[in-house]
Motif scaffolding. Structure first.
Motif, mmCIF file in Angstrom:
data_model
loop_
_atom_site.group_PDB
_atom_site.id
_atom_site.type_symbol
_atom_site.label_atom_id
_atom_site.label_comp_id
_atom_site.label_asym_id
_atom_site.label_seq_id
_atom_site.Cartn_x
_atom_site.Cartn_y
_atom_site.Cartn_z
ATOM 1 N N VAL A 139 0.885 1.643 3.947
ATOM 2 C CA VAL A 139 2.171 1.661 4.658
ATOM 3 C C VAL A 139 3.250 1.020 3.771
ATOM 4 O O VAL A 139 4.401 1.447 3.767
ATOM 5 N N MET A 140 2.868 0.036 2.971
ATOM 6 C CA MET A 140 3.810 -0.577 2.022
ATOM 7 C C MET A 140 4.299 0.465 1.015
ATOM 8 O O MET A 140 5.500 0.598 0.756
ATOM 9 N N GLU A 141 3.368 1.230 0.454
ATOM 10 C CA GLU A 141 3.769 2.220 -0.557
ATOM 11 C C GLU A 141 4.683 3.278 0.045
ATOM 12 O O GLU A 141 5.609 3.755 -0.615
ATOM 13 N N CYS A 153 3.894 -8.130 -5.311
ATOM 14 C CA CYS A 153 2.618 -8.060 -6.044
ATOM 15 C C CYS A 153 2.089 -6.633 -6.109
ATOM 16 O O CYS A 153 1.025 -6.394 -6.683
ATOM 17 N N GLY A 154 2.815 -5.697 -5.503
ATOM 18 C CA GLY A 154 2.413 -4.300 -5.616
ATOM 19 C C GLY A 154 1.201 -3.933 -4.772
ATOM 20 O O GLY A 154 0.559 -2.926 -5.025
ATOM 21 N N GLY A 155 0.871 -4.773 -3.803
ATOM 22 C CA GLY A 155 -0.211 -4.400 -2.894
ATOM 23 C C GLY A 155 -1.506 -5.146 -3.105
ATOM 24 O O GLY A 155 -2.552 -4.756 -2.594
ATOM 25 N N ALA A 156 -1.449 -6.248 -3.856
ATOM 26 C CA ALA A 156 -2.670 -6.997 -4.164
ATOM 27 C C ALA A 156 -2.987 -8.058 -3.122
ATOM 28 O O ALA A 156 -3.909 -8.843 -3.300
ATOM 29 N N CYS A 157 -2.230 -8.087 -2.027
ATOM 30 C CA CYS A 157 -2.433 -9.097 -0.981
ATOM 31 C C CYS A 157 -2.246 -10.488 -1.574
ATOM 32 O O CYS A 157 -2.985 -11.419 -1.270
ATOM 33 N N ALA A 158 -1.274 -10.608 -2.468
ATOM 34 C CA ALA A 158 -1.095 -11.873 -3.175
ATOM 35 C C ALA A 158 0.288 -12.480 -2.976
ATOM 36 O O ALA A 158 0.539 -13.582 -3.443
ATOM 37 N N CYS A 159 1.206 -11.752 -2.323
ATOM 38 C CA CYS A 159 2.572 -12.270 -2.270
ATOM 39 C C CYS A 159 3.124 -12.420 -0.854
ATOM 40 O O CYS A 159 4.065 -13.166 -0.642
ATOM 41 N N ALA A 160 2.580 -11.697 0.111
ATOM 42 C CA ALA A 160 3.068 -11.726 1.496
ATOM 43 C C ALA A 160 4.543 -11.361 1.627
ATOM 44 O O ALA A 160 5.225 -11.845 2.517
HETATM 45 S S1 FES Z 1 2.570 -6.311 -1.475
HETATM 46 FE FE1 FES Z 1 1.450 -6.896 0.244
HETATM 47 S S2 FES Z 1 0.891 -8.925 -0.221
HETATM 48 FE FE2 FES Z 1 2.064 -8.352 -1.963
#
Ligand code: FES
Ligand SMILES: Cc1cc2nc3c(=O)[nH]c(=O)nc-3n(C[C@H](O)[C@H](O)[C@H](O)COP(=O)(O)OP(=O)(O)OC[C@H]3O[C@@H](n4cnc5c(N)ncnc54)[C@H](O)[C@@H]3O)c2cc1C
Lengths: 106, 401
Positions: free
Chosen positions: A24-26, A40-47
């Motif tokens: 959904v982010m993309e 973070c491009g979807g790495a679940c690292a930035c929130a």
């Molecule tokens: S893009 Fe979802 S946590 Fe970084």
């Protein structure tokens, strides 16, 4: 292709097609929907891809995994329907999904 | 001021375009990239994209429409080859001359080449961009032997993907432990054990001295014996791409030297991302290789170019994905820091705090996002928690802020 609707805080709606298997982010980033930073491009690292899932759709989503829940815990204005949009994989069943973007990601 | 030129169409370059427009710049923007692709994210290259389950177009940071609507003149597949600071003009490899009022250098890094005989043999790979991954992926055939030279993030991430694809993987590392440059000992030891558990073999404290083979690579020779290989990945770090800046006489020292506003010694030239040596939040200087730094420094550079810059002093953060493990790092660790482990590595969920003069300077968290996020806050606040309390997992991490 499933259609997803993103609604901004000011009520502006964006309905876009997102390929199955993408997140959904993309869908937001590739269609220039504002309000999702996704550093973070979807790495679940930035929130910074926080969204609120429309209540009508909440039950249809797989529950948050542990890492997502932990990261979300620190998002601004957390609500029960908060999700990290990079952790929601688009499936055919999610055709019509509605999410709301937050005021700010930071 | 009406012409901004950006050299380097990567993470920082793309962010600068977005930030310049968001800040209201209405003049011309030209973004020059020597790769044939629009700006893309590199982290998936050594992870999902190498694995083959991530389409190339998902790597691109922005859709094509972004550049059109931002009225950004995107010049791809051409390099900036000359910078004339007097004439304020950049010359491209296709002969074009680009006059600028303000210039941003976002040239990133180049892989460090391994200076050993045989490193040019077919079957020997480096990993920096899309083209290299596309060359490496066909080697990921079950049963093949892959030798990875360099046990840093990229080497280990590739090792993890290769094991998943059923290759026989040996990691050759000159230091006595993996991720020696960037991780603390407990984290290194944990990752080595995880990789061994997944079947990766290690040759630690071994210097690669040569690569053997006739038509193709057959082995890596080290001072501790040789490793038979059908393919080799070299991941021994990167060097900042400062060639353009240096040729124009801008001060460089492990990166283009910039101040906290991302300004170089030339008032019209700025730099951002992996290529810069910049002030850090502790009052020292650092060169970082991370998405966070590329994004945040580019935002500051964009504002500075428009005369409304603020100091860049964000706490750095980084992540690495290997198997089902997420390593998240915030702050800057230094040799000599007091190491405070929190949690038991055997639980596969733990963290390591770094204290300097009693102040939290860095945190490494494995599958432990709360420690990472609270750690970031503690670092930013220059907090001085009692080490024995920080180490006590019966005290919730949230109670420290
Ligand atoms: S893009 Fe979802 S946590 Fe970084
Ligand atoms: C395999 C891999 C995995 C990574 N994983 C992570 C991760 O998990 N987490 C994380 O935070 N970071 C990770 N990184 C690091 C991150 O990708 C970089 O820090 C980031 O891309 C830096 O952005 P940049 O804009 O400074 O440089 P780049 O994104 O490298 O962009 C620089 C661009 O400039 C071009 N260029 C250079 N000179 C010229 C010239 N003279 N003319 C024209 N173009 C030029 C280069 O070809 C390149 O395309 C990874 C990097 C790699 C390679």
């Amino acid at each position: 292709m499933p259609k997803i609707t993103y609604i901004e805080q000011n009520g502006k709606e964006h309905t876009v097609e997102v390929p199955v298997g993408w997140t959904v982010m993309e869908g937001a980033v590739k269609n220039r929907v504002p309000g999702i930073d996704a550093d973070c491009g979807g790495a679940c690292a930035c929130a910074t891809c926080h969204v609120y899932v429309d209540p009508a759709w909440q039950a249809k989503l797989k529950p948050r995994a542990e890492m997502e829940a932990q990261m979300l815990d620190f998002a601004l204005e957390l609500k029960p329907n908060s999700r990290l949009s990079c952790q929601i994989k688009v499936t055919q069943e999610l055709d019509g999904l509605v999410v709301h973007t937050p005021k700010s990601q930071h | 001021m009406d012409r901004i030129v950006i050299i380097g169409a990567g993470q920082a370059g793309a962010q600068a375009v977005a930030s310049l427009r968001a800040e209201g710049f209405a003049g011309a923007i030209t973004l020059v990239g020597d790769e044939p692709f629009p700006p893309y994210q590199r982290p998936p290259l050594s992870k999902a994209y190498l694995s083959g389950d991530y389409a190339r177009e998902r790597l691109f940071l922005k859709p094509d429409s972004f550049y059109a609507e931002s009225q950004c003149d995107l010049r791809l597949g051409v390099a900036a080859v000359d910078l004339d600071r007097k004439a304020k003009t950049v010359t491209l490899s296709d002969g074009a001359g680009l006059p600028y009022d303000r210039l941003l250098l976002a040239t990133g890094t180049l892989v460090r080449k391994l200076p050993v005989p045989g490193a040019e043999l077919p079957g020997v790979h480096y990993l920096r961009g899309i083209a290299e991954v596309d060359g490496l992926r066909p080697e990921l055939v079950a049963g093949k032997r892959l030798a990875v030279i360099g046990g840093g993030y990229i080497g280990l991430e590739v090792a993890a993907v290769a094991r998943k694809h059923g290759l026989d993987v040996t990691v050759i590392e000159a230091a006595g432990r993996v991720m020696a440059r960037s991780a603390s000992e407990p984290v290194s030891a944990f990752y080595e054990a995880e990789h061994r558990g997944h079947g990766v073999k290690f040759l630690l404290g071994a210097m690669a001295q040569g690569i053997e083979g006739r038509a193709r690579v057959t082995a890596v020779v080290t001072d501790r014996g040789s490793v038979a290989a059908d393919a080799v990945l070299i991941g021994v770090g990167v060097v900042p791409d400062t060639s353009l800046a240096e040729s124009a006489g801008l001060p460089c020292n492990n990166g283009i030297v910039v101040d906290e506003f991302a300004a170089t010694a030339d008032p019209d030239i700025f730099a951002a991302g992996d290529c810069t040596n910049h002030p850090d939040f502790t009052g020292g200087r650092v060169r970082l290789e991370s998405v966070q730094n590329a994004i945040d420094q580019a935002k500051h550079a964009a504002a500075s170019m428009l005369g409304k810059g603020t100091a860049y002093c964000e706490v750095p953060w980084f992540w690495s994905d290997q198997y089902d493990l997420k390593l998240q790092i915030a702050g800057l660790a230094r040799p000599g820091d007091v190491i405070v482990p929190r949690g038991d590595p055997a639980s596969r969920k733990f963290s390591v705090f770094h204290l300097r003069g009693g102040t939290v300077a860095a945190v490494e968290a494995v599958n432990a996002a709360p420690d990472y996020i609270i750690g970031r806050k503690l670092i930013a606040a220059r907090a001085q928690p009692a080490p024995e309390r920080l180490a006590d997992i019966s005290i919730p991490i949230k109670s420290f802020v």
